[in-house]
Every structure is written in structure tokens, then in C-alpha cells.
Design a protein around this motif. Structure first.
Motif, PDB file in Angstrom:
ATOM      1  N   PRO A   1       6.391 -20.133  -6.277  1.00 39.46           N
ATOM      2  CA  PRO A   1       6.447 -21.601  -6.286  1.00 39.46           C
ATOM      3  C   PRO A   1       5.252 -22.212  -5.550  1.00 39.46           C
ATOM      4  N   THR A   2       4.893 -23.405  -5.946  1.00 40.63           N
ATOM      5  CA  THR A   2       3.831 -24.158  -5.285  1.00 40.63           C
ATOM      6  C   THR A   2       4.202 -24.361  -3.817  1.00 40.63           C
ATOM      7  N   GLY A   3       3.229 -24.170  -2.946  1.00 39.13           N
ATOM      8  CA  GLY A   3       3.438 -24.407  -1.523  1.00 39.13           C
ATOM      9  C   GLY A   3       3.872 -23.182  -0.733  1.00 39.13           C
ATOM     10  N   PHE A   4       4.140 -22.053  -1.400  1.00 40.55           N
ATOM     11  CA  PHE A   4       4.496 -20.823  -0.691  1.00 40.55           C
ATOM     12  C   PHE A   4       3.222 -20.078  -0.317  1.00 40.55           C
ATOM     13  N   GLU A   5       3.220 -19.479   0.883  1.00 42.11           N
ATOM     14  CA  GLU A   5       2.044 -18.758   1.373  1.00 42.11           C
ATOM     15  C   GLU A   5       2.296 -17.257   1.356  1.00 42.11           C
ATOM     16  N   LEU A   6       1.273 -16.497   1.015  1.00 49.33           N
ATOM     17  CA  LEU A   6       1.365 -15.038   0.978  1.00 49.33           C
ATOM     18  C   LEU A   6       1.488 -14.476   2.390  1.00 49.33           C
ATOM     19  N   LEU A   7       2.478 -13.617   2.598  1.00 54.27           N
ATOM     20  CA  LEU A   7       2.635 -12.901   3.865  1.00 54.27           C
ATOM     21  C   LEU A   7       1.972 -11.539   3.700  1.00 54.27           C
ATOM     22  N   LYS A   8       1.057 -11.201   4.572  1.00 53.35           N
ATOM     23  CA  LYS A   8       0.423  -9.893   4.498  1.00 53.35           C
ATOM     24  C   LYS A   8       1.411  -8.852   5.007  1.00 53.35           C
ATOM     25  N   TYR A   9       1.843  -7.987   4.115  1.00 51.11           N
ATOM     26  CA  TYR A   9       2.810  -6.934   4.438  1.00 51.11           C
ATOM     27  C   TYR A   9       2.047  -5.626   4.453  1.00 51.11           C
ATOM     28  N   ASP A  10       1.971  -4.998   5.617  1.00 54.34           N
ATOM     29  CA  ASP A  10       1.137  -3.803   5.732  1.00 54.34           C
ATOM     30  C   ASP A  10       1.822  -2.621   6.401  1.00 54.34           C
ATOM     31  N   ILE A  11       3.145  -2.523   6.241  1.00 53.18           N
ATOM     32  CA  ILE A  11       3.856  -1.356   6.782  1.00 53.18           C
ATOM     33  C   ILE A  11       3.628  -0.198   5.823  1.00 53.18           C
ATOM     34  N   VAL A  12       3.036   0.861   6.326  1.00 55.83           N
ATOM     35  CA  VAL A  12       2.707   2.034   5.508  1.00 55.83           C
ATOM     36  C   VAL A  12       3.387   3.244   6.156  1.00 55.83           C
ATOM     37  N   PRO A  13       4.057   4.096   5.334  1.00 57.93           N
ATOM     38  CA  PRO A  13       4.701   5.283   5.912  1.00 57.93           C
ATOM     39  C   PRO A  13       3.672   6.255   6.466  1.00 57.93           C
ATOM     40  N   ASN A  14       4.068   6.969   7.499  1.00 61.96           N
ATOM     41  CA  ASN A  14       3.165   7.962   8.107  1.00 61.96           C
ATOM     42  C   ASN A  14       3.094   9.192   7.236  1.00 61.96           C
TER      43      ASN A  14
ATOM     44  N   ARG B   1       0.809  -1.215   0.000  1.00 62.01           N
ATOM     45  CA  ARG B   1       0.000   0.000   0.000  1.00 62.01           C
ATOM     46  C   ARG B   1       0.845   1.268   0.000  1.00 62.01           C
ATOM     47  N   HIS B   2       0.295   2.317  -0.614  1.00 59.42           N
ATOM     48  CA  HIS B   2       0.921   3.640  -0.613  1.00 59.42           C
ATOM     49  C   HIS B   2       0.612   4.363   0.693  1.00 59.42           C
ATOM     50  N   GLY B   3       1.533   5.200   1.117  1.00 54.90           N
ATOM     51  CA  GLY B   3       1.290   6.091   2.237  1.00 54.90           C
ATOM     52  C   GLY B   3       0.683   7.384   1.727  1.00 54.90           C
ATOM     53  N   ASP B   4       0.466   8.330   2.623  1.00 58.76           N
ATOM     54  CA  ASP B   4      -0.096   9.628   2.246  1.00 58.76           C
ATOM     55  C   ASP B   4       0.774  10.361   1.231  1.00 58.76           C
ATOM     56  N   ASP B   5       2.074  10.096   1.253  1.00 52.81           N
ATOM     57  CA  ASP B   5       2.993  10.767   0.335  1.00 52.81           C
ATOM     58  C   ASP B   5       3.163  10.003  -0.980  1.00 52.81           C
ATOM     59  N   ARG B   6       2.327   8.988  -1.206  1.00 54.39           N
ATOM     60  CA  ARG B   6       2.326   8.157  -2.401  1.00 54.39           C
ATOM     61  C   ARG B   6       3.530   7.215  -2.482  1.00 54.39           C
ATOM     62  N   ARG B   7       4.307   7.106  -1.414  1.00 56.83           N
ATOM     63  CA  ARG B   7       5.431   6.181  -1.383  1.00 56.83           C
ATOM     64  C   ARG B   7       4.968   4.844  -0.828  1.00 56.83           C
ATOM     65  N   ARG B   8       5.714   3.796  -1.194  1.00 58.76           N
ATOM     66  CA  ARG B   8       5.437   2.460  -0.686  1.00 58.76           C
ATOM     67  C   ARG B   8       6.711   1.937  -0.031  1.00 58.76           C
TER      68      ARG B   8
END
Length: 156
Positions: free
Chosen positions: A143-156, A100-107
Motif C-alpha cells: 500500500p501507498t505510504g508503507f516503508e520497507l523494513l530491512k530484515y537481515d536475520i540470516v541463519p548461522n 537472504r539465504h544462510g550457508d545452508d541455503r535456508r531463509r
């Protein structure tokens, strides 16, 4: 802003391969699309242990200091940059396209945050450092068998 940190590469036995030195403070280099982070990505064509290591006050044997004992690496200027960051030890991945993008449009780039020592970051994020020292690679596919990690660090 954070301290200066090196991207340190280790072999399968956790021995130093080399490092990249960004020359600027850590969080100024933690964005998707940054040239330095893309250089690190280009070096991860095969599973490689990586840690974003920072200096530790009063500790002379830190990974940051030890890295200086080997030759610095030169990141390729061109080459493959994958959409997926794979963790081969945990069999998880992050899809950079969903960050996700932060308020400054950076990810915030997942790679330095997930593989950093705690001294390299500011804030209290549970994902920071969770992949430090794990075998990481970049890929266009998951690859088969890999699980998605939810990455949700967003800049302030």
C-alpha cells in the motif's frame, strides 16, 4: 533450537481468536517455504494481531497458556501466500523475496521472528518481537505510504 511456540491470533481488542500449534520447536519452523508458517500466512488475509507465543517458566497467565482456553484454528492447506508481510500499525513491510539465504541455503521467515515473544528465539536480534501483537496481513502489493523494513536475520 528454541521452545515449542504457538502462533496466537488476537482481535482488534487483543482478545484471543485462536491459535495454531506447530508440534515442533520454534526455530525448526521459522523457514520460508515451511508448511506450518505458510498456513499462518493463509490466515492473514485481513489485518490480524499475531504473536508467536512460548511457555514461560513460573508464569501461569502467559499468552501461550491463555491460548489453550480457545479452540485451535485449522490452517487452510491451499490459498493465497503473499510476497509482502504488512504491518498495518507501524505502516512497514517486509519483502520475503529479498530475505537472504544462510550457508545452508535456508531463509529465516520474517513473520515468526518479527512477531515472536523473546522466549521463542535464540540469539540477540533487535528485530525479534518488534511486531508482536501488531496487525499483520499478507499481500501481493504494498500500500501507498508503507516503508520497507530491512530484515537481515540470516541463519548461522
Amino acid at each position: 533450537m528454541g521452545p515449542f511456540c504457538r502462533a496466537v491470533f488476537l482481535d482488534a481488542d487483543h482478545k484471543l481468536i485462536g491459535y495454531l500449534e506447530p508440534k515442533v520447536r520454534f526455530l525448526r519452523r521459522a523457514w520460508i517455504g515451511d508448511d506450518f508458517v505458510q498456513g499462518v500466512e493463509r490466515l492473514l488475509t485481513v489485518p490480524t494481531r499475531v504473536v508467536w507465543a512460548g511457555p514461560r517458566v513460573g508464569e501461569q497467565s502467559s499468552l501461550y497458556d491463555k491460548a489453550a482456553s480457545v479452540a485451535p484454528l485449522v490452517a487452510p492447506q491451499h490459498g493465497f501466500i503473499g510476497r509482502y508481510i504488512l504491518n498495518h500499525d507501524k505502516r512497514t513491510y517486509v519483502d520475503k523475496a529479498t530475505v537472504r539465504h544462510g550457508d545452508d541455503r535456508r531463509r529465516v521467515h520474517p513473520l515468526p521472528m518479527l512477531t515472536s515473544e523473546s522466549d521463542c528465539t535464540e540469539g540477540d536480534f533487535t528485530l525479534v518481537g518488534a511486531w508482536a501483537g501488531d496487525r499483520i496481513s499478507m499481500s501481493a502489493t504494498v500500500p501507498t505510504g508503507f516503508e520497507l523494513l530491512k530484515y537481515d536475520i540470516v541463519p548461522n
